[in-house]
Design a protein around this motif. Structure first.
Motif, mmCIF file in Angstrom:
data_model
loop_
_atom_site.group_PDB
_atom_site.id
_atom_site.type_symbol
_atom_site.label_atom_id
_atom_site.label_comp_id
_atom_site.label_asym_id
_atom_site.label_seq_id
_atom_site.Cartn_x
_atom_site.Cartn_y
_atom_site.Cartn_z
ATOM 1 N N ALA A 277 -0.917 1.952 0.851
ATOM 2 C CA ALA A 277 -0.690 0.587 0.388
ATOM 3 C C ALA A 277 0.730 0.117 0.654
ATOM 4 O O ALA A 277 1.140 -0.923 0.169
ATOM 5 C CB ALA A 277 -0.983 0.499 -1.113
ATOM 6 N N ALA A 278 1.478 0.909 1.390
ATOM 7 C CA ALA A 278 2.880 0.569 1.612
ATOM 8 C C ALA A 278 3.039 -0.636 2.523
ATOM 9 O O ALA A 278 2.085 -1.073 3.169
ATOM 10 C CB ALA A 278 3.605 1.755 2.218
ATOM 11 N N ALA A 279 4.244 -1.151 2.551
ATOM 12 C CA ALA A 279 4.580 -2.306 3.372
ATOM 13 C C ALA A 279 4.015 -2.116 4.773
ATOM 14 O O ALA A 279 3.327 -2.980 5.310
ATOM 15 C CB ALA A 279 6.089 -2.477 3.424
ATOM 16 N N VAL A 280 4.344 -0.973 5.347
ATOM 17 C CA VAL A 280 3.684 -0.573 6.580
ATOM 18 C C VAL A 280 2.912 0.682 6.187
ATOM 19 O O VAL A 280 3.518 1.647 5.728
ATOM 20 C CB VAL A 280 4.700 -0.207 7.674
ATOM 21 C CG1 VAL A 280 3.967 0.243 8.924
ATOM 22 C CG2 VAL A 280 5.615 -1.385 7.955
ATOM 23 N N PRO A 281 1.599 0.658 6.311
ATOM 24 C CA PRO A 281 0.834 1.834 5.872
ATOM 25 C C PRO A 281 1.403 3.100 6.490
ATOM 26 O O PRO A 281 1.616 3.181 7.697
ATOM 27 C CB PRO A 281 -0.574 1.519 6.369
ATOM 28 C CG PRO A 281 -0.636 0.030 6.346
ATOM 29 C CD PRO A 281 0.738 -0.431 6.763
ATOM 30 N N LEU B 215 8.595 6.120 1.160
ATOM 31 C CA LEU B 215 8.471 4.746 0.679
ATOM 32 C C LEU B 215 9.854 4.128 0.478
ATOM 33 O O LEU B 215 10.086 2.978 0.846
ATOM 34 C CB LEU B 215 7.677 4.710 -0.631
ATOM 35 C CG LEU B 215 6.177 4.982 -0.491
ATOM 36 C CD1 LEU B 215 5.524 5.139 -1.863
ATOM 37 C CD2 LEU B 215 5.505 3.845 0.277
ATOM 38 N N LEU C 160 11.390 3.481 3.852
ATOM 39 C CA LEU C 160 10.758 2.312 4.458
ATOM 40 C C LEU C 160 11.349 1.019 3.893
ATOM 41 O O LEU C 160 11.635 0.061 4.637
ATOM 42 C CB LEU C 160 9.253 2.377 4.181
ATOM 43 C CG LEU C 160 8.403 1.189 4.602
ATOM 44 C CD1 LEU C 160 8.492 0.980 6.113
ATOM 45 C CD2 LEU C 160 6.949 1.410 4.202
ATOM 46 N N GLN C 161 11.567 0.996 2.604
ATOM 47 C CA GLN C 161 12.148 -0.191 1.989
ATOM 48 C C GLN C 161 13.534 -0.475 2.561
ATOM 49 O O GLN C 161 13.877 -1.633 2.816
ATOM 50 C CB GLN C 161 12.272 0.003 0.477
ATOM 51 C CG GLN C 161 10.987 -0.227 -0.276
ATOM 52 C CD GLN C 161 11.218 -0.006 -1.760
ATOM 53 O OE1 GLN C 161 11.028 1.093 -2.246
ATOM 54 N NE2 GLN C 161 11.635 -1.034 -2.452
ATOM 55 N N ALA D 71 7.549 -1.647 -3.252
ATOM 56 C CA ALA D 71 7.402 -0.990 -1.957
ATOM 57 C C ALA D 71 6.099 -1.350 -1.264
ATOM 58 O O ALA D 71 5.737 -0.757 -0.263
ATOM 59 C CB ALA D 71 7.494 0.531 -2.140
ATOM 60 N N ALA D 72 5.388 -2.291 -1.822
ATOM 61 C CA ALA D 72 4.081 -2.629 -1.260
ATOM 62 C C ALA D 72 4.200 -3.350 0.075
ATOM 63 O O ALA D 72 5.274 -3.796 0.453
ATOM 64 C CB ALA D 72 3.306 -3.500 -2.245
ATOM 65 N N ALA D 73 3.066 -3.444 0.744
ATOM 66 C CA ALA D 73 2.996 -4.099 2.042
ATOM 67 C C ALA D 73 3.734 -5.432 1.978
ATOM 68 O O ALA D 73 4.597 -5.728 2.801
ATOM 69 C CB ALA D 73 1.540 -4.307 2.431
ATOM 70 N N VAL D 74 3.374 -6.217 0.992
ATOM 71 C CA VAL D 74 4.147 -7.406 0.687
ATOM 72 C C VAL D 74 4.694 -7.128 -0.709
ATOM 73 O O VAL D 74 3.915 -6.915 -1.630
ATOM 74 C CB VAL D 74 3.253 -8.665 0.644
ATOM 75 C CG1 VAL D 74 4.105 -9.882 0.271
ATOM 76 C CG2 VAL D 74 2.544 -8.862 1.973
#
Lengths: 337, 337
Positions: free
Chosen positions: B283-287, B253, B256-257, A283-286
């Motif tokens: 730290a997520a894909a989109v904060p 999260l 968002l994914q 699920a991280a930014a990238v």
DNA sequence: AGATTCTTTTGAATCGTCTCAAAGACTTGG
DNA sequence: CCAAGTCTTTGAGACGATTCAAAAGAATCT
């Protein structure tokens, strides 16, 4: 306040304490009529068995201590869940303790667990050589090491970290990277040292044009990863690695954040691969590439070994169970162009 | 195996068991010479005090149970860390139990904790009305509710979830959203119901052109968020909300994914705001924007209330401590164009 | 030396439950 | 009705540490 004991139950049910105890522990040997009477008394009084006294007499507790390096790391939470699932089946309890990488805290927890006479302890020790653990074992508390090499005095479960490091390194080399950074914690932590050894081997196995840079900090946290990332991001492009292998996903996430805040693109400017494959990695930014470990299985196996030792101490032979890690490729380490 | 007891120590040190006990508990009343002799004997034998027997006699344990809804949720890990920090100062121990949202598991844990005669229990109950908890209290185990409303029988600490929901809703409305989705779990969970009530109020307070859609599932996990996200993503654009308020960050999260995997941009196509502000949110894909709760403070306060009740039961008055949530704005809810 | 006070040490009773040998209550067969 | 078995129930020790009244030992004063 009003905690009832077995004696009060016996009085109300007009039987002896021995009979109440029998109803509690071997109901089948008590006549149905008596049994019923005792159950009624228990219910009426709201009696709850005192496990402490029971344990004192029986001499063996039903709880297992699990001492981990970092509760905030989902890796250990998953290990704990695996252990708890098995404990549950044996109506035991797992008490989760956090050493937070501090030998002092670790020792305090071990002392407390030993004082409580827990059935056994599962631990990922802060330091590989731990006299406390050995003394603990010598005094009779069974221990299973988790993710740490056994000394022969106990069982252990682990994942081949050296192999994991090697897989990660080989993956980056194969992707064309020629300047790889290792982002890790203190080499005194076995996991870090092994993963480093693995990536070193992978680099050595390449054609000799691959360079390995090392960046370490005192902890293995998100914040540490971010801090190291800040240092790496400001390096001139020709010195900066084109890929980073982080000792765990927490660090990788922090590292990734630092890249983003410095405007560096992942994986174009810098590829990243982490370790553990925690759920948040995807699920991280990238989405993070990572080395996956069988986290839950690790916990399950650890407690199974412990139970085996506790149940049949005589014929128990200490064993070391080693699992293999997997490579999970996601966007953060996609091909260089 | 060879667990020594106080009697063996007494023998070796040539004193009575009473004296050994005194050395352990009130060393200052024992003469230095004797004290020294006893310490030596303790060391030589590797004696470790049996906390179980001690507790049986003294009648009060030094451990506190903490029963949480989901150990995998970093929110609860932080609450636990707060509680543990305080427990540490009072050399007590916190045992962390995971109900995983299952009333059965919750009950088993409560039973076990009561049988162990823990000093008290901190719990985020699965269901608001919990007869088990009330009986537990009636039988004499002090309880502090965490993130759940008190019934007057006990203390509680909580964050104003309704306010949090309202802040989140107002934020989205103010950003220009006119079709907002609430992504939550079962309304039987108090937190979910309150956050929903809050966002409803915010929507009602708007100019009447704002629509609120509700999407719920049985749990509050990443997977659930992802599943709901899949459903939302495939809605025709004119029915799809332009913003989602998720009941917690785990769901956010996952949600968002799902957006990412369906090629929907956040926040352009759909803005997201979560709840809890766990470390991974940033730290997520989109904060992720999120509603921050004082997680560690929640844990600290809970155990402090418990200790207060245990230490001075007489003059203790049950209290409800309520904290205020904060809005943390990040990229996931940036302005609509 | 004897009386008085203060400091140390002692050891039996206690906490709540389990165990197990032995007693008691029933059956069954002769 | 008695002897020999079954079933049930009993109750006196553990288990290991703490407590506390009382005894023993030291020190001080007259």
């Amino acid at each position: 306040m009003a905690t009832r004991n077995i004696k009060e139950v016996a009085q109300l049910a007009r039987v002896s304490v021995g009979t109440v105890s029998n109803v509690l522990n071997r109901p089948e040997i008590v006549s149905p009529a008596t049994r019923e009477r005792v159950f009624e008394a228990i219910k009426k009084l709201g009696f709850v068995r005192n496990e402490v006294a029971r344990h004192l007499r029986v001499g063996r507790s039903r709880t297992v201590g699990l001492v981990v390096l970092d509760v905030a790391n989902p890796f250990f939470v998953d290990v704990a869940q695996g252990a708890e699932a098995v404990a549950d089946e044996h109506d035991s309890m797992v008490v989760l303790c956090n050493s937070a990488g501090d030998p002092g805290r670790e020792r305090r927890h071990l002392d407390q667990l030993e004082q409580q006479r827990v059935m056994g302890i599962l631990i990922t020790p802060v330091e590989t050589e731990s006299p406390w653990v050995e003394e603990l074992i010598a005094r009779g508390t069974p221990v299973v090491l988790v993710d740490s090499p056994a000394t022969g005095l106990q069982c252990s479960v682990a994942v081949d970290d050296r192999l994991g490091g090697q897989i990660a390194g080989a993956h980056l080399v194969e992707r064309g990277h020629r300047r790889i950074g290792f982002v890790g914690g203190p080499p005194s932590v076995k996991q870090v040292a092994d993963r480093y050894a693995g990536v070193t081997a992978a680099v050595a196995a390449a054609d000799g044009t691959v360079e390995l840079l090392t960046f370490t900090g005192p902890t293995l946290t998100v914040a540490e990863g971010r801090a190291i990332g800040e240092r790496v991001a400001v390096l001139p492009p020709e010195e900066r690695p084109t890929a980073a292998f982080c000792a765990n996903d927490m660090m990788a996430l922090g590292f990734l954040q630092a890249m983003a805040s410095h405007g560096l693109r992942v994986p174009e400017d810098l590829a990243i691969i982490g370790y553990d494959d925690i759920d948040f990695a995807a699920a991280a930014a990238v989405p993070l590439s990572s080395i996956r470990q069988p986290r839950v299985l690790l916990g399950r196996t650890a407690i199974e070994l412990l139970l085996e030792e506790v149940v049949e101490p005589e014929q128990h032979r200490h064993r070391q169970v080693i699992f293999q890690p997997d490579l999970v490729i996601r966007e953060s380490s996609a091909m260089l162009r």
